[in-house]
Design a protein around this motif. Structure first.
Motif, mmCIF file in Angstrom:
data_model
loop_
_atom_site.group_PDB
_atom_site.id
_atom_site.type_symbol
_atom_site.label_atom_id
_atom_site.label_comp_id
_atom_site.label_asym_id
_atom_site.label_seq_id
_atom_site.Cartn_x
_atom_site.Cartn_y
_atom_site.Cartn_z
ATOM 1 N N ILE A 171 8.126 -14.628 0.180
ATOM 2 C CA ILE A 171 8.753 -13.317 0.086
ATOM 3 C C ILE A 171 10.152 -13.339 0.693
ATOM 4 N N GLU A 172 10.371 -14.258 1.647
ATOM 5 C CA GLU A 172 11.693 -14.355 2.271
ATOM 6 C C GLU A 172 12.772 -14.779 1.287
ATOM 7 N N ASP A 173 12.351 -15.308 0.130
ATOM 8 C CA ASP A 173 13.331 -15.691 -0.882
ATOM 9 C C ASP A 173 13.953 -14.484 -1.577
ATOM 10 N N GLU A 174 13.333 -13.318 -1.403
ATOM 11 C CA GLU A 174 13.916 -12.087 -1.957
ATOM 12 C C GLU A 174 15.033 -11.629 -1.012
ATOM 13 N N PRO A 175 16.188 -11.240 -1.547
ATOM 14 C CA PRO A 175 17.353 -10.949 -0.690
ATOM 15 C C PRO A 175 17.133 -9.834 0.327
ATOM 16 N N GLU A 176 16.303 -8.845 0.001
ATOM 17 C CA GLU A 176 16.119 -7.720 0.919
ATOM 18 C C GLU A 176 15.121 -8.024 2.033
ATOM 19 N N ALA A 177 14.260 -9.002 1.802
ATOM 20 C CA ALA A 177 13.131 -9.209 2.709
ATOM 21 C C ALA A 177 13.569 -9.654 4.096
ATOM 22 N N ASP A 178 14.552 -10.540 4.174
ATOM 23 C CA ASP A 178 14.934 -11.113 5.467
ATOM 24 C C ASP A 178 15.387 -10.029 6.443
ATOM 25 N N THR B 249 22.309 -2.126 17.362
ATOM 26 C CA THR B 249 22.199 -2.026 15.907
ATOM 27 C C THR B 249 21.509 -0.725 15.532
ATOM 28 N N ASP B 250 22.208 0.091 14.753
ATOM 29 C CA ASP B 250 21.593 1.331 14.259
ATOM 30 C C ASP B 250 20.718 1.010 13.048
ATOM 31 N N VAL B 251 19.471 1.452 13.094
ATOM 32 C CA VAL B 251 18.503 1.164 12.036
ATOM 33 C C VAL B 251 18.165 2.455 11.291
ATOM 34 N N SER B 252 18.382 2.446 9.977
ATOM 35 C CA SER B 252 18.022 3.585 9.128
ATOM 36 C C SER B 252 16.724 3.264 8.398
ATOM 37 N N ILE B 253 15.646 3.950 8.755
ATOM 38 C CA ILE B 253 14.354 3.681 8.118
ATOM 39 C C ILE B 253 14.358 4.042 6.640
ATOM 40 N N PRO B 254 14.913 5.195 6.221
ATOM 41 C CA PRO B 254 14.961 5.485 4.777
ATOM 42 C C PRO B 254 15.690 4.398 3.986
ATOM 43 N N GLU B 255 16.730 3.810 4.595
ATOM 44 C CA GLU B 255 17.447 2.742 3.902
ATOM 45 C C GLU B 255 16.570 1.507 3.761
ATOM 46 N N LEU B 256 15.799 1.187 4.801
ATOM 47 C CA LEU B 256 14.874 0.053 4.727
ATOM 48 C C LEU B 256 13.811 0.290 3.665
ATOM 49 N N ILE B 257 13.298 1.508 3.611
ATOM 50 C CA ILE B 257 12.282 1.850 2.606
ATOM 51 C C ILE B 257 12.850 1.690 1.203
ATOM 52 N N HIS B 258 14.076 2.165 0.995
ATOM 53 C CA HIS B 258 14.697 2.063 -0.326
ATOM 54 C C HIS B 258 14.851 0.593 -0.740
ATOM 55 N N LYS B 259 15.306 -0.224 0.183
ATOM 56 C CA LYS B 259 15.484 -1.649 -0.129
ATOM 57 C C LYS B 259 14.134 -2.317 -0.393
ATOM 58 N N ASN B 260 13.169 -1.978 0.427
ATOM 59 C CA ASN B 260 11.841 -2.584 0.258
ATOM 60 C C ASN B 260 11.216 -2.171 -1.067
ATOM 61 N N ARG B 261 11.355 -0.896 -1.422
ATOM 62 C CA ARG B 261 10.764 -0.416 -2.667
ATOM 63 C C ARG B 261 11.411 -1.092 -3.870
ATOM 64 N N MET C 131 12.769 -3.993 -3.958
ATOM 65 C CA MET C 131 12.329 -5.375 -3.978
ATOM 66 C C MET C 131 10.901 -5.492 -4.513
ATOM 67 N N VAL C 132 9.986 -4.670 -3.998
ATOM 68 C CA VAL C 132 8.583 -4.735 -4.396
ATOM 69 C C VAL C 132 8.444 -4.418 -5.886
ATOM 70 N N GLU C 133 9.143 -3.402 -6.354
ATOM 71 C CA GLU C 133 9.063 -3.060 -7.779
ATOM 72 C C GLU C 133 9.601 -4.197 -8.637
ATOM 73 N N ARG C 134 10.660 -4.839 -8.190
ATOM 74 C CA ARG C 134 11.220 -5.964 -8.950
ATOM 75 C C ARG C 134 10.223 -7.119 -9.037
ATOM 76 N N VAL C 135 9.570 -7.442 -7.908
ATOM 77 C CA VAL C 135 8.605 -8.538 -7.909
ATOM 78 C C VAL C 135 7.399 -8.189 -8.779
ATOM 79 N N LEU C 136 6.936 -6.943 -8.710
ATOM 80 C CA LEU C 136 5.793 -6.533 -9.525
ATOM 81 C C LEU C 136 6.133 -6.576 -11.015
#
Length: 336
Positions: free
Chosen positions: A100-107, A164-176, A178-183
Motif C-alpha cells: 500500500i505504501e506504493d500508493e502516493p497518498e499512503a506514505d 506540523t498542522d494536520v488537517s483530518i478532512p484533508e487526510l480523509i479526502h486523500k485516503n478516499r 486512493m482507496v477508490e482508485r485501488v478498488l
C-alpha cells in the motif's frame, strides 16, 4: 466519470466474484479466501467509522477529542492495510508483492498516524550506524486539538523542534481517493481477466451440442421400451447412446470453461440426467435392476425433460458470454 464510492465499489467487486466460475478458484485457497472475506468486512467497517466521524458535530471535551483523533487515524490506517490485503488476496502469486505504501497518498497518512498515535515516543535511533543522529519523538499538542485536526510537535536529537498542522478532512479526502482508485483497479483487472476467459470460447456455442433431432432420438427410445431385445430395442439403444454423447459433450464443454465446480448447479443437473440414462442403457442390455417397461418409460420421459433443461442452460450460458463479448455492451457492471 465513475463516481462510485468506496462502499459501491466494494459491493460491485463482491457481487462480481459471486459467479460460480469466478468464486470457485478463490475458495480453493482457504487461508487466502479467509483473508479476502475479512478484507471485505473490514473495508466496510472502517468506511462506516470514517463516515461517522465526518457526520459528527464539533467536539469540545479533551478526552473525547483524543478518542476521536486516535480513532479516525487508526481507521484510515486499518483501511489501507485492508485494501493491501484485498489486492494480495486476488493476486496471491504476484511478484513483487503489492504494498500500500506504493500508493502516493499512503506514505503521508501512515507517517502522521504512526507519529501521532501509533509509535509517537521514538522514531529512529540516535546510535544507528545507517542514520546516525536521526531520532525523533512526537506528541500531539493538546491545546491545538479540535475535531478537524491538531498540531504535531516533533523533537529531534539536536534539540530542535518542528510543528506540523494536520488537517483530518484533508487526510480523509486523500485516503478516499486512493482507496477508490485501488478498488477500481481491482475491479478492472477482475473484469479484464474474465473477459479474456470468455474470449477463448468466442464463436463456440454450447447450444450447438444439442442437435435438433433430440426429440426424434427420444421417440425412438420410447418406441423400443416394450421390447428391448427386438430390433426396435436395438434401434432405441442406438439413439440412447446418442443422447448420452450429447450429455457427455455438454459436461466436457462446461469443464473446459471452468463452469463445473462445487459452487455451481451444473454438476447436480448433469448427474440428475446421467443416472436415468445409465439405467436405460442397462435396461436395453438386459442387465441392471430396471426390468419393468412401465418404469423404463418413466425413466425415459424424465431423462427427456432433464436433457431439455440442460439445453436451456446451454442457451442461457451462450447468452451470458455473448452479452459480455458484444462490442456495444462495453465492460460488465455486475454491481449495477
Amino acid at each position: 466519470e465513475d463516481m462510485s464510492t468506496v462502499q459501491d465499489l466494494r459491493r460491485e467487486i463482491r457481487d462480481f466474484i459471486q459467479h460460480p466460475r469466478r468464486l470457485s478458484p478463490l475458495l480453493h485457497d482457504k487461508p487466502n479466501w479467509n483473508m479476502l472475506v475479512s478484507s471485505f468486512d473490514t473495508l466496510s467497517d472502517t468506511q462506516y467509522a470514517i463516515e461517522t466521524y465526518e457526520a459528527m458535530p464539533a467536539v469540545g471535551d479533551t478526552g473525547m477529542l483524543y478518542l476521536v483523533i486516535y480513532g479516525i487515524l487508526q481507521a484510515l490506517y486499518v483501511q489501507q492495510d485492508t485494501v493491501e490485503s484485498m489486492v494480495r488476496a486476488f493476486e496471491p502469486n504476484a511478484q513483487p508483492r503489492y504494498r500500500i505504501e506504493d500508493e502516493p497518498e499512503a506514505d503521508e497518512i501512515r507517517k502522521i498516524r504512526n507519529r501521532a498515535i501509533g509509535h509517537p515516543t521514538v522514531e529512529g535511533n540516535v546510535k544507528s550506524r545507517k542514520t546516525p543522529g536521526v531520532q525523533m519523538s512526537h506528541r500531539v499538542v493538546q491545546h491545538s486539538m479540535h475535531k478537524a485536526g491538531f498540531t504535531l510537535m516533533t523533537g529531534f536529537a539536536d534539540g530542535s523542534y518542528t510543528f506540523t498542522d494536520v488537517s483530518i478532512p484533508e487526510l480523509i479526502h486523500k485516503n478516499r481517493s486512493m482507496v477508490e482508485r485501488v478498488l477500481r483497479r481491482i475491479k478492472d483487472k477482475l473484469e479484464a481477466a474474465d473477459m479474456e476467459h470468455q474470449k477463448q470460447f468466442k464463436g463456440e456455442k454450447l447450444a450447438d451440442i444439442f442437435p435438433q433431432t433430440l426429440d426424434y432420438y427420444f421417440e425412438k427410445i420410447l418406441a423400443g421400451i416394450d421390447s428391448p431385445a427386438s430390433d426396435d430395442g436395438k434401434w432405441a439403444n442406438h439413439h440412447l447412446q446418442r443422447v448420452a454423447e450429447v450429455v457427455q459433450g455438454f459436461r466436457a464443454a462446461l469443464g473446459r470453461r471452468g463452469e463445473l465446480n462445487r459452487t455451481s448447479n451444473y454438476e447436480y443437473y448433469l448427474a440428475e440426467v446421467e443416472y436415468p440414462i445409465v439405467e436405460l442403457q442397462q435396461y436395453y442390455a438386459g442387465t441392471g435392476s430396471l426390468k419393468d417397461p412401465r418404469a423404463a418409460r418413466i425413466f425415459a420421459y424424465f431423462a427427456r425433460d432433464k436433457v431439455c433443461k440442460l439445453e436451456k442452460m446451454a442457451i442461457e450460458l451462450d447468452e451470458e458470454y455473448e452479452q459480455h463479448l458484444s462490442p456495444e455492451q462495453g465492460s460488465t457492471n455486475p454491481g449495477a
